[in-house]
Scaffold this active site. Structure first.
Site, PDB file in Angstrom:
ATOM      1  N   GLU A  76       0.813  -1.216   0.000  1.00 32.43           N
ATOM      2  CA  GLU A  76       0.000   0.000   0.000  1.00 32.43           C
ATOM      3  C   GLU A  76       0.849   1.269   0.000  1.00 32.43           C
ATOM      4  O   GLU A  76       0.493   2.266  -0.631  1.00 32.43           O
ATOM      5  CB  GLU A  76      -0.962   0.009   1.200  1.00 32.43           C
ATOM      6  CG  GLU A  76      -2.161  -0.926   1.039  1.00 32.43           C
ATOM      7  CD  GLU A  76      -1.834  -2.392   1.262  1.00 32.43           C
ATOM      8  OE1 GLU A  76      -0.702  -2.698   1.689  1.00 32.43           O
ATOM      9  OE2 GLU A  76      -2.722  -3.244   1.019  1.00 32.43           O
ATOM     10  N   HIS A  81     -11.784  -5.536   8.547  1.00 31.46           N
ATOM     11  CA  HIS A  81     -12.422  -5.404   7.230  1.00 31.46           C
ATOM     12  C   HIS A  81     -13.705  -4.588   7.340  1.00 31.46           C
ATOM     13  O   HIS A  81     -14.631  -4.786   6.575  1.00 31.46           O
ATOM     14  CB  HIS A  81     -12.753  -6.780   6.634  1.00 31.46           C
ATOM     15  CG  HIS A  81     -11.562  -7.599   6.258  1.00 31.46           C
ATOM     16  ND1 HIS A  81     -10.774  -8.228   7.175  1.00 31.46           N
ATOM     17  CD2 HIS A  81     -11.015  -7.880   5.043  1.00 31.46           C
ATOM     18  CE1 HIS A  81      -9.799  -8.885   6.562  1.00 31.46           C
ATOM     19  NE2 HIS A  81      -9.917  -8.692   5.266  1.00 31.46           N
TER      20      HIS A  81
END
Ligand SMILES: Cc1ncc(C[n+]2csc(CCOP(=O)(O)OP(=O)(O)O)c2C)c(N)n1
Lengths: 340, 321
Positions: B58, B125
């Site tokens: 990322e 999540h």
């Protein structure tokens, strides 16, 4: 001397060494001036020198072409000059001139001319590598060929996640990236033994599937040869190149640091040699320069710096009342101009 | 024909790619696979060079987006989940967000964050990260609540010359449908009165707008008229619309799905209290998720975040104050 008798390659190598030496010298002189202004309380914030690293840095800047990308780090005064950064950018940024490229918003080594391929670093070590990757990806989209991006790093920065992610990304994308790691044995006060456990930093290259090169960072000739070969390989499409130069940092981390933690034995070892002194001997031995010429070069370097400093000293700092306090280019979406 | 919130996001990206050769999409599994949620379904077929799979990096993904923007590209970055933007946090807040201020060069990148809770997704999540990004200067933060906004705001995000954090709600992906894509749109930075009412203002954004609307519907049968303000963009925050609504109702409840400490609800209430104290007939209230990681089990999950039930309770309390 009859230069016509010298083959082109040698003649141009000689020119390269002389040019590199003058960038190294100019950078050393500029650094010394910044350090003295710092001691005199004339500089706000820190001062970071490249003492002992000028050969690697100059060789990096010189191996690049106009239009390439260079992301220098804190010890890259010489490389910046070689890549084309004017002396005044350094002085203005150190002295907080509103006329400098960063207009007083950023100081010291956090400067650049990104529109000209010279990136202003953020402090976070390792962060610039993926940005250069992205520029190279952008150029690939634009079908720009024969371009190279070089990023400068210290040994400490190789321990960051950013280094790992970005080198792997460059390898996956087969980018023309040249990563020049200068292992100066210390990251601030932390020695190599507490930084990494591999035998040599260049061993990391194989793990990422990139080419590796290493050389003695105190040796200008080796630096020029190795880095220009790495840049040429990247330019020819051979993918990322990891170059590791070995030397010793000949100054504190910054001018606030006396580097007492560096063992005198290390300073007196081969690692502790000064690349500028070695380069001077090299030029003299080759008969390319003599003490008198070098003295005149030094004088010239001092004059240039003194002139710039004298001018910049009279330049205004930024005016907080006239500052445009917007962090967004889309003005109507900026909350910054309102004071909440 | 009907189109979901998720399809609207896909369509907006298809249009952005088709309209502007500077646009490309970069993220994990976004290529042939079409993305973890299929938000880039078939886009790699249409635009094979401009929909690119990224390694699980990322930091490097965002860093390279910034670099490409410096070269004039307009990347759309898909984070697989908002939660995984944290390894890219440094590049977002310290690099993308500071670039214009430091260099005067624009940084037109769009970072899509699949956000918010769906039951069973657990602590890593389910997060909503809008507040933490809004905290940093130099970022625009969008939180679309409708199919139409998902489409038009994503196109606007790509057109904006600054980094945009685009928080798209995963629960809305499949649950929300519209008849067709919009041809006109409200601009970013403007909140919408989703439902007019005279008794209480509920300020909400993203999925919570729908919880608030459900409560407004329910309580209207009792004669309680709730005005629902959908913030749409949380940075910049449309203080004017909020203030005007509070001026009409005199009562404010602010609802956010993320954690309470220093978040969007706190910011809204701080602004109303400092700039519109005299408009208030009662102390302003807020409702957020509990200050714990997001639980997995539906029994816990439903209690963890605001729901129509807890919002209705908060409204009744507010009316008694
Ligand atoms: C991510 C990050 N952590 C910590 C720092 C603070 N810091 C600045 S320079 C430095 C040492 C850097 O060492 P190295 O990479 O070896 O470069 P050198 O200074 O030796 O040239 C540290 C720890 C930083 N800038 N970035």
């Amino acid at each position: 001397m009859d230069t016509r008798a010298i083959p082109d390659a040698i003649s141009s190598f000689r020119e390269q060494c002389m040019k590199a030496f003058r960038f190294m010298l100019q950078s050393r002189v500029l650094d010394e001036k910044m350090a003295s202004l710092y001691r005199g309380g004339k500089i706000h914030g820190g001062v970071f020198l490249g003492k002992g690293q000028e050969a690697v840095s100059a060789a990096t800047g010189m191996s690049l072409l106009k239009g390439d990308i260079f992301s220098p780090l804190i010890r890259d005064g010489a490389g910046r000059l070689a890549f084309g950064e004017p002396i005044i950018d350094a002085v203005r940024t150190y002295m907080g001139s509103a006329l400098g490229p960063m207009r007083g918003r950023e100081g010291n080594v956090h400067r650049g001319r990104p529109a000209e391929g010279l990136l202003p670093m953020i402090s976070h070590l390792g962060a610039m590598i993926s940005v250069v990757n992205g520029m190279l990806i952008g150029r690939r989209f634009k079908k720009i060929q024969n371009t190279v991006g070089a990023v400068s790093l210290g040994d400490g920065a190789t321990s960051t996640g950013a280094f790992h992610e970005a080198l792997n990304q460059a390898a996956v994308e087969k980018l023309p990236l040249v990563l020049v790691v200068t292992n100066n044995q210390f990251a601030y006060s932390t020695p190599n033994s507490r930084q990494f456990a591999c035998r040599h930093l260049v061993d990391k290259a194989v793990g990422y599937g990139v080419a590796g090169h290493s050389m003695d960072g105190t040796d200008l000739k080796a630096c020029l040869e190795t880095i220009s070969a790495a840049v040429a390989a990247a330019r020819q499409g051979q993918g990322p190149q990891l170059v590791v130069a070995t030397l010793l940092r000949l100054c504190g981390h910054g001018e606030h640091d006396d580097a007492h933690y560096i063992d005198p034995e290390l300073r007196n070892s081969a690692l502790g040699r000064d690349c500028l002194v070695l380069a001077e001997s090299f030029l003299t031995e080759q008969g390319w320069a003599d003490a008198k010429i070098i003295k005149s070069w030094r004088k010239d370097a001092v004059r240039k710096v003194e002139e710039v400093v004298a001018a910049v000293q009279h330049e205004p700092g930024p005016d907080p009342y006239k500052e445009d306090w917007s962090a967004l280019s889309t003005r109507h979406l900026s909350e910054g101009s309102q004071s909440l | 024909m009907s189109i979901t919130y998720l399809e609207a996001i896909r369509e907006a990206q298809a249009k952005a790619l088709a309209d502007d050769p500077r646009v490309f999409i970069y993220g994990q599994d976004v290529g042939a696979f079409g993305g973890a949620f299929k938000a880039t379904k078939n886009l790699a077929l249409e635009f094979p060079d401009r929909v690119i799979d990224a390694p699980i990096s990322e930091d490097a993904i965002i860093g390279s987006a910034i670099g490409s923007a410096l070269e004039g590209m307009r990347p759309i970055i898909e984070m697989q989940f908002a939660d995984f933007s944290t390894p890219g946090f440094n590049q977002i807040v310290n690099h993308a967000a500071t670039l214009f201020w430091r260099t005067q060069l624009p940084c037109p990148i769009t970072i899509r964050l699949p956000s918010g809770g769906t039951s069973g997704s657990g602590a890593f999540h389910s997060q909503s990260m809008e507040a933490i990004y809004a905290h940093y200067p130099g970022l625009v933060v969008m939180t679309p609540a409708t199919v139409e906004d998902a489409y038009s705001m994503l196109l606007e995000a790509v057109a904006i010359d600054d980094p945009v954090i685009f928080c798209e709600h995963k629960y809305l992906y499949y649950h929300l449908k519209a008849e067709k894509l919009p041809t006109e749109a409200m601009p970013a930075g403007k909140a919408r009165i989703s439902r007019a009412g005279r008794d209480v203002t509920i300020v909400a954004y993203s999925a919570m707008v729908h919880e608030a609307l459900a409560v407004a519907e329910e309580l209207s049968t009792e004669g309680i008229e709730i005005e629902v303000v959908d913030l749409r963009t949380i940075k910049p925050l449309d203080t004017d619309t909020i203030m005007a609504s509070v001026a009409r109702t005199g009562r404010l409840l602010c609802v956010g799905e993320s954690w309470p400490w220093g978040g969007v609800t706190a910011e809204v209430i701080a602004r109303v209290a400092t700039e519109g104290f005299n408009l208030l007939d009662a102390p302003p209230q807020r409702l957020n998720a509990k200050d714990t990681p997001i639980p997995f089990h539906p029994n816990l999950w439903l209690m963890h975040r605001p729901t129509a039930r807890s919002i209705a309770m908060a409204v009744r309390n507010l009316l008694r104050l």
